[in-house]
Design a protein around this motif. Structure first.
Motif, short mmCIF file in Angstrom:
data_model
loop_
_atom_site.label_atom_id
_atom_site.label_comp_id
_atom_site.label_asym_id
_atom_site.label_seq_id
_atom_site.Cartn_x
_atom_site.Cartn_y
_atom_site.Cartn_z
N TRP A 258 22.80 -52.55 -1.49
CA TRP A 258 24.07 -51.89 -1.19
C TRP A 258 24.37 -52.01 0.30
N THR A 259 25.65 -52.00 0.62
CA THR A 259 26.11 -51.93 2.01
C THR A 259 26.47 -50.48 2.31
N CYS A 269 29.66 -43.41 2.39
CA CYS A 269 30.20 -44.38 1.45
C CYS A 269 29.32 -45.63 1.45
N ALA A 271 28.83 -49.68 -0.74
CA ALA A 271 29.34 -50.66 -1.69
C ALA A 271 28.17 -51.32 -2.41
N ASP A 290 33.94 -42.68 -7.05
CA ASP A 290 34.64 -43.92 -6.74
C ASP A 290 35.68 -43.62 -5.67
N THR A 291 35.68 -44.38 -4.59
CA THR A 291 36.60 -44.09 -3.47
C THR A 291 37.89 -44.89 -3.51
N THR A 292 38.19 -45.49 -4.65
CA THR A 292 39.46 -46.22 -4.77
C THR A 292 40.64 -45.31 -4.48
N GLY A 298 35.98 -50.61 -4.26
CA GLY A 298 34.70 -51.31 -4.22
C GLY A 298 33.58 -50.49 -3.59
N HIS A 299 33.85 -49.23 -3.25
CA HIS A 299 32.86 -48.36 -2.62
C HIS A 299 32.71 -47.06 -3.42
#
Length: 325
Positions: A258-259, A269, A271, A290-292, A298-299
């Motif tokens: 993960w990033t 947060c 990804a 989900d941070t959309t 994508g994070h």
């Protein structure tokens, strides 16, 4: 209107809930006992005199600057309505921010401006959600917009760093406090704001816009407990634990590819290296945020959780990776 939020969903409370930013060391024993012992047989003092004075003493400000609110979201809606009543038409909030700022602005038909200096109402949050970091524009916003609110929901859960605004600058903006997150009791709604230093008339105007008794007995008990030495000591003792849990979580996710983005708070947060199957994670009792909806696709936002939750997440993520392979 669909409101996306961390915490329980239609399936109830997740066994391992990384989606909520509440203090995972909680609930605070002192606050929980106070809420459980609240006398709900009677109305509160409609002026909340003793609570207002206690909050003012805690923050070393004039009691006239304290505005009580049913919740942070209720205050967000109320101050937006007040600014609109006073002729405000433009609002600014960060690119990544809590959705209620935008929802309140849209409800009152505010235009979103790109420049804080053009805003009648501007929003700051530190540590910010979803990133948990400082806002690089904080000082510029605080010195330019007509009315500025600094949302301090996560200030008590700051694990490093300091607020971008010094005490002098903080006195020039509205400060919004929601202690239920720090105390691990998010189901009890209750908040307060501190008006800018020379805004006693504005604070009275906001009080007049509130319904009668915005705080029930349980919220009063929560806020009273928040001010106590016992609760503040418990909170201080919880921070080293949260730091360790956060470090363990970031290390585990990094090992899985993960990033992870930097954060000053008990959440951050990150990804994943490939798409996640969220229903499968939820079936395992795990919920991520989900941070959309924050504008960060994508994070996911994850909060520091105890070792047993970390073990469950690790096992579930490994199972998903093996299925993909």
């Amino acid at each position: 209107m669909n409101r996306t939020h961390g915490g329980p969903d239609a399936l109830g409370v997740a066994a391992w809930d990384f989606s909520t930013n509440a203090n995972a060391c909680g609930p605070c024993p002192t606050a929980r006992a106070a809420v459980q012992g609240a006398d709900a047989r009677h109305y509160a003092d409609p002026a909340y005199t003793s609570l207002r004075e206690a909050i003012a003493a805690f923050h070393a400000v004039d009691a006239g600057r304290i505005v009580l609110a049913g919740s942070a979201s209720e205050f967000i809606g109320r101050i937006t309505a007040w600014v609109a009543r006073e002729g405000g038409r433009r609002a600014w909030w960060p690119a990544l921010a809590y959705g209620d700022y935008a929802q309140a602005a849209q409800a009152w038909r505010f235009e979103r401006t790109r420049e804080p200096a053009q805003a009648d109402l501007a929003w700051l949050c530190e540590p910010a959600s979803p990133l948990g970091a400082a806002d690089p524009l904080a000082q510029a916003v605080a010195g330019s917009a007509l009315q500025v609110v600094l949302d301090r929901a996560y200030e008590p859960l700051r694990l490093r760093g300091v607020c971008s605004l010094d005490p002098v600058a903080q006195n020039r903006v509205w400060q919004l406090w929601t202690p239920n997150k720090a105390l691990g009791l998010t189901g009890v709604r209750g908040a307060y704001a501190i008006a800018p230093e020379h805004a006693l008339a504005e604070a009275r105007a906001l009080d007049q816009l509130a319904p009668s008794w915005p705080l029930g007995a349980h919220a009063v008990a929560l806020l009273d407990a928040w001010l106590s030495c016992a609760s503040q000591d418990w909170l201080a003792q919880s921070l080293p634990t949260l730091r360790q849990w956060k470090q363990n979580l970031t290390a585990m996710l990094s090992d899985l590819g993960w990033t992870v983005l930097p954060s000053d708070a008990n959440f951050f947060c990150a990804a994943p290296p490939q798409a996640l199957h969220l229903p499968a994670l939820r079936a395992h009792g795990i919920k991520l945020r989900d941070t959309t909806s924050f504008g960060l696709p994508g994070h996911f936002r994850l909060s520091a959780q105890p070792p047993e939750a970390l073990h469950a997440l690790h096992h579930a993520l490994l199972a998903q990776r093996e299925r993909v392979a």
